[in-house]
Design a protein around this motif. Structure first.
Motif, short mmCIF file in Angstrom:
data_model
loop_
_atom_site.label_atom_id
_atom_site.label_comp_id
_atom_site.label_asym_id
_atom_site.label_seq_id
_atom_site.Cartn_x
_atom_site.Cartn_y
_atom_site.Cartn_z
N ASP A 208 0.84 -1.21 0.00
CA ASP A 208 0.00 0.00 0.00
C ASP A 208 0.87 1.26 0.00
OD1 ASP A 208 -2.20 1.52 0.01
OD2 ASP A 208 -2.98 0.90 1.95
N THR A 209 0.41 2.29 -0.69
CA THR A 209 1.22 3.51 -0.75
C THR A 209 0.47 4.74 -0.25
OG1 THR A 209 0.52 3.77 -3.03
CG2 THR A 209 2.65 2.74 -2.68
N GLN A 210 -0.70 4.55 0.36
CA GLN A 210 -1.47 5.70 0.83
C GLN A 210 -1.53 5.73 2.35
OE1 GLN A 210 -2.63 8.31 -0.74
NE2 GLN A 210 -1.74 7.57 -2.66
N GLY A 212 -2.04 8.73 4.12
CA GLY A 212 -2.61 10.00 4.55
C GLY A 212 -3.48 9.89 5.80
N SER A 213 -4.43 8.96 5.76
CA SER A 213 -5.36 8.84 6.89
C SER A 213 -4.65 8.37 8.16
CB SER A 213 -6.49 7.86 6.54
OG SER A 213 -7.23 8.36 5.46
N ALA A 237 6.84 4.90 0.69
CA ALA A 237 5.67 5.78 0.76
C ALA A 237 5.47 6.29 2.18
CB ALA A 237 4.43 5.01 0.29
#
Lengths: 395, 305
Positions: A208-210, A212-213, A237
């Motif tokens: 996974d590369t997200q 933000g949350s 990431a």
């Protein structure tokens, strides 16, 4: 062409007739002995396991250069597990049944180890497994040259709690068995022993590369320490996005158990500067053994090579096997296994290791603080820690 | 949430909103090229992720060269253009060598491009090695922008958003305002008739396919700001890209935009309130449910068949 401090014993094959040192029909002749290397040279794990293959080949080349094992040159049969667990099991069977190798150096992920374990136990093979892992395992047919959970997780948390006065922890890891088991152990230690607080526990899918949350959640919870076991490419990431979100080592303490020099190559030292890793080995380790090892490694695999924790642990495998065979005076697996506990390896790049009755190594924990050039300064070094794969109260 | 002050909560809402928008632009950038190729030509391009990897590798290589020669601050924008060009060129050649024989056989394009993706992955592995590499970014891109004391907006996120907007505008102008787009749309709707009025349909196909690949290359270049690049990087993104395209309704570019927005917001909000992994699972469940009700996706193309 040998690691400093190795005691050179010139052993003649003639002193050890083949019929005597090999009563179990292994691939041993008067001049050679076959050994298997079983890692992923292809697939997603090739990134990590390439270093292990290189280290094992270096050790074997060095051993051969000094006369081999019981006067016999080591021949390598390399198989590719291809990052696929059934393939690992199949290739392990091939190495043990068809090639009759005397020992196998191999595996990285716990999944691949679990896949080959029944094969090694059924065929009575001998595996040297190099990766730090979650523990909770012990087999007569495996020597674990990496560290188990208590040698890495507990010692690391103890250090950071004491050093930084940390009370609240945010746990984050990739979503599979090793991070989840590690975090389970970490949480118990934080809550029951240190009387601290776990303010968040989060798992992200592999690759996974997200983030933000997750990063926003961390910002809201303001933990004293982020305790991370994010693996592989996700790390890049994770660190880039942390930095972009204004979370750096200046404002936030982080200890990871999954970042070695190999990962730093991808992450970029500038994104990691000031954060900590808990490992037993760092490339920058300042001792004569390590200097010789790194130099030979670079000579064989290129001047730009870096050596990470697991690569070093993989390097120990062939040497520990050689020592055990020579102590046993035989290649027979049962005799080699019986000779292993208590063996010391003083020329280990990490300093000194010793094999415990439970087939793990006594080793030190080191905490490295990352520099912007991708190397780490060792800021803490523990005494030798006794391996305990089944720690009480953590299961 | 009583333990947090109002201003803290407000800043989290702002940053969480931004994180949703940033995911939206990432998803859109990934899916746009795929949607053009699939929607306009009916080709299921399984190698889309590898065209992204071409862009990413190009940027990484250029960053190495730039750092070596000491202009690390300036290379990034030109690198994006070169990434586009490299992926466009490769796509152009692939169309000539492979795709043009497979039009109107969508299942065969699926197999052929899947094979192509394996070949490309192995080529990356042989050329660049199995290890993941990462571009050294100009320092101005790694910082954050602080509108208030408690809000941090990542600049790389803003950058990806800006790039996405720019690309969307470009595609829109190209397809709906340029003479070229008119020919492309005519070819999609009725190939024989388009040929009869003098449109070189073969050339249209070639450029459309290459354009889709070029956009993938752009996406790859943009991703070097947030992630690493390895031989199998492309396969990580391909599932998400297909998810966006299928959910949006394959033939509609507008559908792709709306679908990327919906998925990104759902994922971002869910990930904040439940865990990351579960957020993804929940999003997928919602998508599957909606697709069961509307199998043709959110925006079905109204084409007489």
């Amino acid at each position: 062409m040998m690691a400093a401090g190795v005691v050179v014993r010139s052993v003649m094959a003639a002193d050890y007739p083949t019929a005597k040192v090999n009563t179990t029909n292994l691939a041993v002749t008067d001049t050679t002995v076959k050994v298997g290397i079983l890692h992923s040279a292809t697939g997603t794990m090739a990134i990590s396991e390439t270093g292990s293959i290189q280290a094992e080949k270096l050790a074997i080349a060095q051993i051969n250069a000094m006369g081999g094992v019981l006067g016999r040159k080591i021949e390598v049969i390399q198989e590719d597990g291809a990052s696929d667990w059934p393939t690992f099991a199949e290739k392990a069977r091939k190495l043990l049944v068809k090639d009759r190798v005397a020992a196998v150096m191999g595996c990285w992920t716990s999944a691949s180890r679990k896949a080959v374990l029944p094969v090694f136990e059924k065929e009575n093979g001998l595996l040297y497994y190099p990766t730090f892992y979650e523990g909770l395992e012990q087999s007569k047919n495996v020597i674990y040259t990496g560290q188990e959970a208590t040698q890495q997780i507990l010692a690391g948390i103890d250090w950071i709690a004491k050093e930084k006065g940390a009370k609240s922890f945010y746990l984050i890891g990739s979503d599979y068995i090793w991070p989840r088991t590690s975090m389970k152990i970490a949480r118990k230690h934080i809550e029951n022993v240190l009387k601290g607080k776990v303010v968040g526990e989060e798992y992200v899918a592999l690759g996974d590369t997200q983030f933000g949350s997750v990063i926003n959640k961390i910002r809201l919870k303001k933990p004293d320490v982020i305790y991370a076991a994010v693996v592989g490419g996700s790390n890049v990431a994770w660190f880039k996005q942390l930095k972009a979100a204004g979370i750096t080592s200046k404002t936030q303490t982080m200890l990871t158990i999954s970042v070695t020099e190999d990962e730093v190559l991808g992450i970029g030292g500038e994104n990691l500067e000031g954060f900590y890793s808990a490992m037993k080995y760092f490339h920058s380790l300042d001792n004569a053994n390590n200097k010789a090892f790194v130099e030979e490694f670079k000579k064989m695999w290129g001047p730009k090579s870096v050596v990470g924790d697991v690569t070093q642990a993989a390097y120990l495998g062939p040497w520990l096997w050689k020592a055990a065979v020579e102590k046993a005076g035989s290649f027979d697996v049962d005799k080699v296994v019986a000779a292993s506990p208590g063996l010391e390896f003083k020329a280990a790049p990490e300093g000194y290791v010793k094999i415990h009755n439970n087939h793990h190594l006594w080793s030190k924990l080191r905490v490295g603080k990352w520099r912007s050039d991708g190397q780490a300064d060792v800021v803490y070094e523990s005494p030798l820690i006794e391996p305990d794969p089944f720690p009480k109260g953590y299961q | 949430m009583g333990e947090y002050s109002a201003s803290e909560l407000w800043s989290i809402v702002v940053m969480q909103g931004f994180s949703g928008l940033s995911l939206f632009s990432v998803l859109l950038l990934m899916a746009l090229g795929l949607a053009i190729i699939f929607g306009q030509m009916g080709v299921i391009n399984m190698a889309h992720g590898e065209f992204m990897a071409i862009g990413a590798y190009t940027t990484v290589m250029l960053s190495k060269v730039a750092v070596e020669y000491g202009f690390g601050n300036l290379y990034f924008l030109p690198a994006i253009a070169v990434s586009f060009a490299m992926a466009f060129l490769t796509g152009y050649l692939v169309e000539i060598g492979l795709i043009r024989y497979l039009y109107k056989r969508p299942l065969d394009t699926l197999l052929a491009t899947w094979g192509l993706s394996l070949i490309m992955q192995q080529t990356f592995r042989s050329t660049f090695g199995a290890k993941e590499v990462s571009a050294e970014l100009p320092p101005w891109m790694m910082g954050s922008f602080k509108p208030t004391e408690t809000v941090d907006i990542p600049i790389n996120g803003v950058f990806v958003m800006g790039l996405t907007a720019f690309v969307c505008l470009g595609v829109f102008l190209f397809l709906f305002r340029a003479r070229w787009g008119l020919q492309a749309r005519a070819t999609t709707q009725n190939r024989v008739m388009a040929g009869a009025v003098g449109i070189n349909t073969k050339k249209v196909d070639r450029v459309t396919f290459a354009l889709g690949c070029g956009i993938a290359g752009l996406a790859g270049a943009a991703f070097t700001t947030i992630a690493s690049t390895g031989p199998t990087t492309g396969s990580l993104y391909i599932v998400d890209s297909f998810m966006v395209v299928v959910f949006g309704g394959a033939a509609s570019l507008m559908g792709t935009v709306v679908s990327a927005f919906g998925i990104a917001q759902a994922q971002s909000i869910l990930q904040f309130f439940i865990t990351s992994s579960m957020g993804k699972v929940a999003t997928l469940l919602v998508i599957v449910t909606i697709l069961m009700i509307r199998p043709e996706g959110l925006f079905a193309a109204k084409v007489r068949r």
